[in-house]
Each structure stands twice: as C-alpha cells, then as structure tokens.
Design an enzyme around this catalytic site. Sequence first.
Site: not given
Length: 851
Positions: A322, A590, A594, A688
């Site tokens: 946007d 938003d 959308d 580990d």
Amino acid sequence: MPLNGPPPHGGTAPPPSLDSEAAARLLAEHGPNRLPEPARRRWWHIAAGAAREPMFALLLAAAGLYLALGELREGLFLACMVALTLGITLYQEGRTEHALQALRALSAPVALAVRDGVRVTLPAAGLVPGDLIILGEGDRVPADAWLIEGNGVRADESLLTGESVPVDKAPTPLPGAPQPPGGDGLPWVYSGTLIVQGHGMARVAATGAASEIGKLGSALRELSPPPSPLQRQGATLARRLAVAGLAASALLTLLLASRDGLWVPALLAGIALSMSMLPEELPVILTVFPALGAWRLSRRRVLTRRLAAIETLGSTSVLCVDKTGTLTENRMAVGRLWCAGGDATPRAGALTPEQEALLTAALLASHPRSRDPMERAFAELAGRAEPGAAAAAAGLELLREYGLSPSQPALAQAWGRADGAPAVVAIKGAPEYVLGLCALTADQRALALLAAEDMARQGLRVLAVAHATHAGDAWPSGPEGFSYSLLGLAGLADPLRPGIAEAVAECRAAGVRLLMITGDHPVTACAIAAQAGIATGGVLRGPDLDAMDDAQLARALAGAGVCARVRPEQKLRIVRALQRGGAVVAMTGDGVNDAPALRAADVGIAMGQRGTDVAREAAQLTLLDDSFASIVEAIRAGRRIYSNMRKAVAYVLAMHLPIAGLALLPPLLGWPVLLLPMHIVFMELIIDPACSLAFEGEPEERDLMRTPPRPAGRSLFGRGLLLRAVLQGGAMLALIAAAYGAAATLLPADQARGFGFAVLVLGNLALLLANRRQDGAAGALMVRNPVFWGIVGAALAALLAALYMPAVGAIFRVAPPTAPVLAAAAVTGLAMMLALHLLRERRPDPPAASA
C-alpha cells in the site's frame, strides 16, 4: 450504572459511560473478558515429554546395564548425563515457551471503549458488563453487547452459526432478553463475530465465559494448531533415520553376540549405535528457530501470527505494498485548495469565503468522530477537535449517510437543521465520481479535472467536494439522487516515512520486486512511487484490470510497477495472477475487503495501527508500526532464520554420520570399541547447544540482502543440503576411521580409544566452524558469536578433563595420551578442518537467501 443507555441522539455525544472505579469493581466481580486458555506447559510437563523420547530411554537402559554389572561409576555418570541432557531440554523448551508467550501477549485483542466519558483503547480482557464500546467496519466484537447506536451495521456471525451470510443489526435502547445469534434486525452483537459493514456504539452485556463463544471455550481448549510443512518434513526424516538406527542396532547386537558370545558388550554397542543415529536435534531446530525468530521480529515491531510464515519470508519475490500509511506517514495535512479557478495553499484563520465553504462541506461529509487521517486533517485546518464538532456547533443533526463502496468512491451525509429548513447534503470523494454528479459544463468539468491532475502530479491525494439541499421526507437510495454544486478540490499531502528510499533500494538489491497498489489517482501514485524509488514501469488502472482476462492480467503485471485506482477486492486477482507466474507474493492490507488477498498471499501483512481485525486475522504478519521499513526487516530476519536453520540441519546430519560409523565399524572390524554410550552423551552435549543456540544466534551473512530470493517450494531438506552433509560427514568418517585404525594397531586399547575420541571431538568442532559461515573458516573466526566460542571452550575443557583426570578417564575407558599421540590427534583435527574447507570451496552452499 444501569446497563440500558438512552436513545440515540444524532451521534454527536456518547451515552453515559462507566467510570474507572465502577469498572474495577465489575472486573473483580466478573473476571477478565477472555476465553478459557490452554494450560501453559509447566516444567514437569516438558520433562515428562522429554523423558518419553527414544534417546532418554536408551540412556536409561545403558545406565541400568552398567549398574547391573556392578559398574557404579559408569551407571551414575550416565544417570547424571540424563539429568544434564534433561536440563538442556528444559532450557531450550523454556526459551521457546517464553518467546511464544510474549507473542501471545503482543497479539492480545484490544477494544475501543468509552471510560469516564473519554474514548480509550483497552485490552479486550479489561472490558466489563456495562462498558460502552465503539464498533466499526472490520472490527472483531470484543464481548457480547447490544447496539444502542448504529448506521448500516452488518455482522458476520458464521463463527457461532455456521451461516456465512452477514446479518443486519438494528440499534435499540432497550434490547429485551438476549437472542441467539443469526437473526436479522436484532440489536445483539456477539464476542468473536465480525462487523463487516457500518459503525455504531454498543453496551456490553456479557464477557468471558458468560459470552456465547465463552460457553464453547472448553472445546476450544482442546484445539492446537497443526504442525507446519517444515515440521512435518523434519519429523518424517527423523522417523526414517530412527527406524534405520534401531534396525542397524538390533543387527549389530545379534552379530556381536553370536560372534563373541558376550551379550552385555553387544547390547552396549547396539545402544551406542542407536543413540548415534537418532537425530533428536531436528525437532529442536524446527521448533526453536521459528519461535525465537518470531520473538526477535516482534522486537522490530513485526508480530508473527503464524510461525510457518518465517519459512516463506526468505523466498518472497514480489512485495505488493500500500501507499498510504505504509510508504507514507498516514499523517495528512491539507496542502492545496482549488475553488472555481483559484488554487492556493490554505492557512488556518486566513481562508477566503469560498475556501471556508469548501472546508465546511468537507467536514459535513466526514464521520462525526472519525479516526481517518484525511478527515482529521480537515478538522485540524478548521481548528476543530474532530470533524463532527462543526456540525454540533451549527446545531445540525445527522439524518442519513451514504457510505463508501467499490462502486461509490465517495462519502455523502445529510444533515437536518433545527429550524426545519431543507437538509444540507455534503459529499467528498474521488474527483471523477463527484464531478460526474455535479451540474457542470464541459469546460468547467475539464478545468476541474486539469486542476486535479496537476495536484496529483505533485503527489497530493485529491478529493472533490460538493453540496446540495434536500426537502421532504423521501430520501433517494443513493447519493446520485441529489443535485450537487461543486465547491472545489482539496489536495492532501502525506509525506514519505523517513528511510523509505533506503529501504526500497535494499529490497530491490535483494531481488524483491515492488508493486505499489493504491486507490489513488495514477498520477499521484506515480509521483509517490518516484519519490520512494519504486520503478513505475507500466501503470495498471483498476478499470483496465476489470477488462482483462487472467492471462492478459499476468502479462500486464509483468511490466507494471504501480496499480492505481484499484479497489480492495481486485487485490485478490492481482495476487493470484502473480502466483500463477511463479512469484512468491507478500501483500499488505488493512481493510475488510483486503482479507481475501491477505489470505491468498504467500505472506499476508496486516497493519497493526490502522488495520481492521479482519485483516489482522487473515494475515500471517502484523506490522505494529505500519512501516514499510519493518517489512524489509522482516524479510531480512526471515532470510537469516532460514539460512541458519539450513546450517544447523547440515551440521547435525553431517555429524551423526561419523558418530554412527565409528559406533559400527570398530566392532565389525575387530578393533577395540571406540564409542560407548557415555561417549555419545558427551557428543550430544556439544551438538545440542551448538545447533539450537550457536546457530540460532549466528549473525547474518554479508550478502544476505544482495542475493535473489530462493526458489519457491525448495525444501529445507533438499538434495543439495543432504549431499553436502553426506560429503562432510563421509570425509570426517574416513579420516577418523583411518587414524583410529592405525592407533588401534600401535597403542593399547584405552590409549587408542582416548586418541580416537579426541579426534572425534576436534572433528566436531571443525565441522561446527565449517558450517557457521558461507565464507568458510576465515569468516567464522572473524564474526562475533559468543555462544559458539563458549561451546568450543567448554568442549575442549571437558575433553582435557576426560583425558587427563584419572577419575573421569576411568568412566570414559580412556588412558592419557602421550605428547606425540596428542599432537597426532591435533594434526588429524587440522586435516579435517582443511578437508571440510576444501569441500566447501569445491561445492559451496548456495547463497543464504536462495539456499
């Protein structure tokens, strides 16, 4: 405080609200407004789960065998190793759980409420019966309530009813008895449902477990999210290796027992082989890395709602973004006013009568208590606290609203006068639409359009403003039913956010194509795109998009940099067209409309400040600051996480090959057994933390954002990674086996075992060093990683203790090597480091971002 509010009164002042003291009492009485949560995993739950893992069962079996043989030291040592390994597991799981808990706290829902007569944003958990809440299009209802004011409110209650068709809501001051969800024309709204149209004000009636969705909470507690594709791949690989290890272990045990007639040593050798082939670290990598990565992203103001998005971020190739609020600051100011040929920069307190009339109409065509930055910009220029203050000062009452829609890009509102004079109708919106509703000559229309284009060329958001009057009680069905007079045009400026040009350049250097999608005028959109550094290429307009089929749209998008005058629902077609072309698409949004595009995108990115709840829930990421720079940071972090996961997986798989080979070959070749269960445990205590801590915290590669995205669909466990692991592990196995075979013929068994074990530990450290960085050992030595050096130091100290402390050496069945033997071990370790470096030079790992 009574729950029933007064009747609606024009929408200019809220009904009575709770005060803070009353709200605190009610919160203590009713409890937090939240659903029953799944029980947090306590340390004993984590420990119990870890104890059920095959590795722990094998360790306990080995400890039991030693104790049964009367070898107290060995049995107690393995029991201590069980406790230490369990402690590491608890630490790793604890870090993951804390990170996920922090993300849950960040994503807790909020509500817009009225407390002490003031609008405040509250955590939804703090709502109580009697609270006054504000609801708008796109909001998720935070509690069961009834609507006391509203305009065109419709709600999607499919969460509770299973019916996908939204239902209309009718405000009322006295709701009567609560009604079940799903009925049209009722005032009740329910927690968890979505407002898909309109806006209003509601009074909370039930919260938490007393709400409709709260009554279903016990069922929700049993639900857990499914594993991600990456976790499923890792589990499949680990399961196959575990099955192969157990089968090989059983065969080795039977072979040695039948050959030598000694079952206990055969069982110990079989257990050691099983332990060596169990890749227990893979689930840790696939859990810890995404969780901690998401936590790190949250510190950059990016909330990860679905951890699987971490995997996809690094392969994003097209970013649809946007303009307003993402590239720009979403902080509007009225920059130009055009009134019938007069174009000027407005100054508060010095407006001409024509400009005053235009500004007044713009305020009357705004929501009374709007949070829209454009509408607040008009109020600021007029010296008002909010848009509705102008109408209140003039004694006007809102009678009717014609809201924005895809086919009607304008907002019109009708206001009644106290003296009974005709109502005033004001409209503002897209110039093409509003001018089409006004009575204008061809020359007047052309002059206005020319002015709008000139403003747009300056990067201004242009709105046309007009007004009309209406007498009588019959209202037209749409705004086109009035006879408007054009008052002029308003150009609003929304400056670029700081650092946008740099962030856009970084995106382009990373091979991520940018596509601006906006509802603005094409000229405005191109002006902002040029300022941001986005290559405009072709400009695709929303009306042109409607005229194209899917194939034509895909071709048009291939050369487009800007999509202007695009309606929200058209974004879905854009996303799918890009995906059909092989792109991995990230999409920002938003609004309610959308949501389908956000859901369809490979990575949906919702706005946290101006976005709706619907958009946030459809998306995988939420920008807490609505900033484009945060998207670039998210892509960078996603690439780093994925790159480090590959390094860790390659290291683990490569390291298990020489361990398994050295547990299997010596017994088969008649050499003294090299690896017993305690040796495997020692190696696991290095592997580990190395895979879950050292690699997870590894800094990014220098060229991380200068390489193209990795191809879509490339698996973390692809053939390239597995081949590299096999080559590295095979080279280590060949060198260590040759060195140990020579030592076994020249040295006593315990001394040869000490030599072979030292070479294996040094080889492990060399492998760790080789996989740290893409630029090899030199880069790994220069880049700071305190955890890595801590592991190296601890491993070398523990190795020296095992070799030269008699009590520890007795447990490991090793004798102290002489100086020449220790020197030979060091030389062999250096040879492995050189071999691993040459393997990387001959077959380099693909770049971090495209691996």
